[in-house]
Design a protein around this motif. Structure first.
Motif, mmCIF file in Angstrom:
data_model
loop_
_atom_site.group_PDB
_atom_site.id
_atom_site.type_symbol
_atom_site.label_atom_id
_atom_site.label_comp_id
_atom_site.label_asym_id
_atom_site.label_seq_id
_atom_site.Cartn_x
_atom_site.Cartn_y
_atom_site.Cartn_z
ATOM 1 N N CYS A 373 0.832 -1.196 0.000
ATOM 2 C CA CYS A 373 0.000 0.000 0.000
ATOM 3 C C CYS A 373 0.875 1.257 0.000
ATOM 4 C CB CYS A 373 -0.874 -0.036 1.252
ATOM 5 S SG CYS A 373 -1.736 1.496 1.575
ATOM 6 N N ARG A 374 0.597 2.167 -0.919
ATOM 7 C CA ARG A 374 1.384 3.417 -0.992
ATOM 8 C C ARG A 374 1.274 4.206 0.302
ATOM 9 N NH1 ARG A 374 4.030 2.723 -5.940
ATOM 10 N NH2 ARG A 374 2.504 2.443 -7.574
ATOM 11 N N ARG A 375 0.071 4.238 0.844
ATOM 12 C CA ARG A 375 -0.147 5.088 2.022
ATOM 13 C C ARG A 375 0.594 4.531 3.237
ATOM 14 N NH1 ARG A 375 -4.432 8.509 1.857
ATOM 15 N NH2 ARG A 375 -5.327 7.118 0.311
ATOM 16 N N PRO A 388 -3.242 -1.239 5.357
ATOM 17 C CA PRO A 388 -3.533 -0.971 3.940
ATOM 18 C C PRO A 388 -4.827 -0.156 3.783
ATOM 19 C CG PRO A 388 -2.818 -3.222 4.205
ATOM 20 C CD PRO A 388 -2.886 -2.638 5.591
ATOM 21 N N CYS A 389 -4.784 0.846 2.901
ATOM 22 C CA CYS A 389 -5.804 1.892 2.946
ATOM 23 C C CYS A 389 -7.026 1.630 2.081
ATOM 24 C CB CYS A 389 -5.175 3.212 2.532
ATOM 25 S SG CYS A 389 -4.778 3.322 0.772
ATOM 26 N N GLY A 390 -6.892 0.815 1.047
ATOM 27 C CA GLY A 390 -8.028 0.606 0.155
ATOM 28 C C GLY A 390 -8.283 1.760 -0.784
ATOM 29 N N ASN A 391 -7.468 2.801 -0.737
ATOM 30 C CA ASN A 391 -7.677 3.948 -1.622
ATOM 31 C C ASN A 391 -6.368 4.411 -2.255
ATOM 32 O OD1 ASN A 391 -9.111 5.984 -2.940
ATOM 33 N ND2 ASN A 391 -8.849 7.445 -1.251
ATOM 34 N N CYS A 392 -5.575 3.438 -2.725
ATOM 35 C CA CYS A 392 -4.392 3.781 -3.509
ATOM 36 C C CYS A 392 -4.303 2.741 -4.619
ATOM 37 C CB CYS A 392 -3.131 3.773 -2.654
ATOM 38 S SG CYS A 392 -2.572 2.134 -2.171
ATOM 39 N N CYS A 395 -3.521 -0.886 -3.523
ATOM 40 C CA CYS A 395 -4.628 -1.554 -2.834
ATOM 41 C C CYS A 395 -5.739 -1.897 -3.821
ATOM 42 C CB CYS A 395 -5.208 -0.665 -1.736
ATOM 43 S SG CYS A 395 -4.217 -0.616 -0.241
HETATM 44 ZN ZN ZN Z 1 -3.386 1.631 -0.077
#
Ligand code: ZN
Ligand code: ADP
Length: 600
Positions: A373-375, A388-392, A395
């Motif tokens: 995950c980038r975040r 893990p953010c689910g918005n990158c 993900c």
């Molecule tokens: Zn992410």
């Protein structure tokens, strides 16, 4: 209800504090000092605006961003706060008017450029009125090692010496430990309460793509996901700023250039249009952006690799201050790595300095090539743990890792053979041609078709080979030679790969289906029946902003217009319940808004 909460509701039209706001505000109201580290868009302004309104006297805000003071004052005036500023752009009469208002107790807030405090008459002026508090905005400007250093900030420790009983609040969106320490020491804030927020910006979707045809990729991002949205496109050089802006204009997009080589008047006109009009794309070098508090920047795109994660996070953080969905998009390729390594080699300064630059670049490359995950990786860089953010992009469509040991060996041994057998060095293009078995004029001329790795790499495409080279560079298994031509050499670490003692894991780019929406990101998150009204409200807002010559967001933010479009208020009372509608704005625009709603 506390006085602070009452001001939040009546003046600003919001119903609850966010994060640490309530505690920070209480600390100041009670006369204490605060040091606030909060990301862009976190809501720092209210932290000093509300105590300035609740405490007797005038809140004095020190800000280095002279060009933006007028907008800040306009935004406060629009909600009924009495505000003024003193800086070098004013004539004597204008200055006099603000000074009189301050002395007569007619100002809630006064913005000051730091250099004004060098003038003894400024301190004398401040003594003639009542100071509610000092707010030191962009406090990281005291950091001599940071890129925004302002010498005038160093003398701000005098505030405490001269006015020991006036509470102070220092604020910054710079997250590093080092900056935190420097602000504490230089501004003598060790007895202040420190408020360190999470630096996560959950509404920003982080995406990093390989660079193929960058202008086309950018265009497709804008057309498919951000048409009509305001955005910033960062480029490394002035020339690429010009070229990119021109390209976008030819494609029918309202884009403006901004870089240090432009005339000051042109720069300020472009900045002002970006702030004032809806949906302008600013193409800029990193000279653009500090203090730009336009809340509805929907995307930040990087066409060149940023030099550090800090810089990247600060630049992308300019998207989505209003908390609505926004995109941070970066296209990055092999050429970026070669170019940046070359720039570091050629940069001035000692070895330690170059080493530091190299480390910054390595961290940035690790972010680009991560399988995670980038975040998670970004926040970890700033010392924050997360899930893990689910918005990158990683993900949303996880990249696949693959064993690239054999291709890496083929490539590295081509480099070694050229070096050992012929005492030659080449750039990525020639190496890839050799591996693909291409008989180009240059390959023939150099006799490179007789090298034993010639044609050995035909199982991968040219694009894939570029990805291999890029990732080997990023992993330090290949290096750019210091000759200034971008030729490639092996590193100490390459030997283990060639000897078969070290496997090489590479990242395969997932196929990404572009989102097929043509609407702006904000509108596209709305249910279909609300979209028409939202667009109508934006039109109305554009007209009102033009009439009063203030930026559109000063009339109302997108978040407020969304709220109206969703709830379709039928009365002033219903309208007053919407976030962002305070007493003053209700009085000024209430009837007009109800008309727009009922006509839609
Ligand atoms: Zn992410
Ligand atoms: P920063 O200075 O930290 O970047 P701002 O002070 O500009 O952030 O605030 C970002 C946005 O969030 C602004 O549009 C502001 O009006 C809004 N905002 C701040 N606090 C609140 C709150 N408690 N409720 C709703 N909106 C808020």
């Amino acid at each position: 209800m506390t006085p602070a909460l009452s001001v939040l509701e009546k003046t600003f039209g919001y119903d609850a504090f966010r994060g640490d706001q309530a505690e920070i505000i209480e600390t100041l109201i009670e006369g204490g000092d605060a040091l606030v580290l909060m990301p862009t868009g976190g809501g720092k302004s209210l932290c000093y605006q509300i105590p300035s309104l609740v405490r007797p006297g005038t809140g004095v805000v020190i800000s280095p961003l002279i060009a933006l003071m007028q907008d800040q004052v306009d935004a406060l005036t629009a909600v009924g706060v009495r505000a003024g500023f003193l800086n070098s752009t004013q004539d004597a009469a204008e200055r006099r008017r603000v000074e009189d208002a301050y002395v007569n107790g007619e100002l809630d807030m006064l913005y000051l450029a730091p250099e004004r405090l060098r003038i003894s008459s400024t301190a004398e002026l401040l003594d003639r009125g009542t100071i509610a508090l000092f707010a030191i905005d962009e406090a990281h400007c005291v950091s001599q090692w940071g890129h925004d250093f302002r010498p005038d900030y160093l003398q701000l420790s005098m505030l405490h010496e001269r006015w020991p009983t006036v509470p102070r609040i220092a604020l910054t969106a710079t997250a590093t430990e080092l900056t935190h320490h420097e602000i504490t020491n230089r501004l003598d804030l060790s007895n202040a309460r420190h408020f360190v927020s999470s630096f996560d910006r959950p509404n920003i979707q982080y995406r990093i793509e390989p660079k193929n045809q960058p202008l086309q990729q950018l265009l497709s991002l804008i057309r498919t996901e951000h048409s009509g949205d305001a955005g910033i496109v960062y480029c490394l050089s002035r020339a690429s700023v010009e070229k990119t802006a021109q390209f976008l204009v030819e494609q029918g997009i309202t884009a403006l250039p901004y870089h240090a080589g432009l005339d000051a008047a042109v720069r300020s006109r472009n900045q002002s249009r970006f702030l004032r009009e809806d949906g302008i794309v600013m193409v800029a070098t990193i000279a653009f952006g500090m203090g730009i508090d336009k809340p509805d920047v929907r995307f930040v795109a990087h066409l060149d690799l940023p030099k550090s994660v800090e810089g990247y996070y600060q630049e992308t953080g300019r998207a989505g201050r209003d908390g609505l969905p926004s995109t941070a998009w970066l296209a990055y390729g092999l050429q970026d790595v070669v170019q940046q390594r070359r720039m570091i080699d050629q940069s001035e300064g000692d070895r330690a300095h170059r080493q530091r630059l190299g480390q910054h670049l390595d961290a940035m490359l690790a972010l680009c090539e991560t399988l995670q995950c980038r975040r998670v990786q970004l926040l970890a860089y700033f010392g924050e743990e997360s899930q893990p953010c689910g918005n990158c992009d990683t993900c949303l469509s996880p990249p696949v890792g693959w064993d690239g040991t054999v291709p890496a060996q083929k490539l590295l041994s081509t480099v070694v053979r050229l070096q050992r057998e012929r005492n030659q060095r080449f750039g990525a293009g020639q190496l890839i041609d050799i591996l693909l078995g291409k008989r180009t004029p240059r390959v023939i001329e150099q006799g490179h078709d007789t090298i034993s790795t010639f044609g050995l790499g035909a199982d991968l495409s040219e694009q894939e080979w570029r990805g291999v080279v890029r990732q080997l560079l990023a992993q330090g298994l290949l290096a750019v030679h210091g000759d200034g031509y971008g030729t490639l050499v092996i590193t100490d670490a390459s030997a283990a790969v060639l000897a078969g003692a070290r496997p090489v894991m590479l990242r395969r780019e997932p196929e990404r289906a572009a989102k097929a929406t043509k609407r702006s990101a904000v509108a596209s998150e709305l249910p279909g029946e609300a979209v028409g009204l939202f667009e109508k409200l934006r039109e109305w807002r554009a007209g009102a902003a033009r009439e009063q010559s203030v930026p559109a967001y000063i009339i109302f933010g997108d978040a407020t217009l969304r709220g109206i479009a969703l709830s379709r208020p039928g009365s002033l009372a219903e309208l007053a319940g919407i976030s962002g509608v305070g007493e003053k704005k209700l009085e000024m625009y209430g009837e007009q808004l109800l008309e727009v709603v009922s006509a839609a």
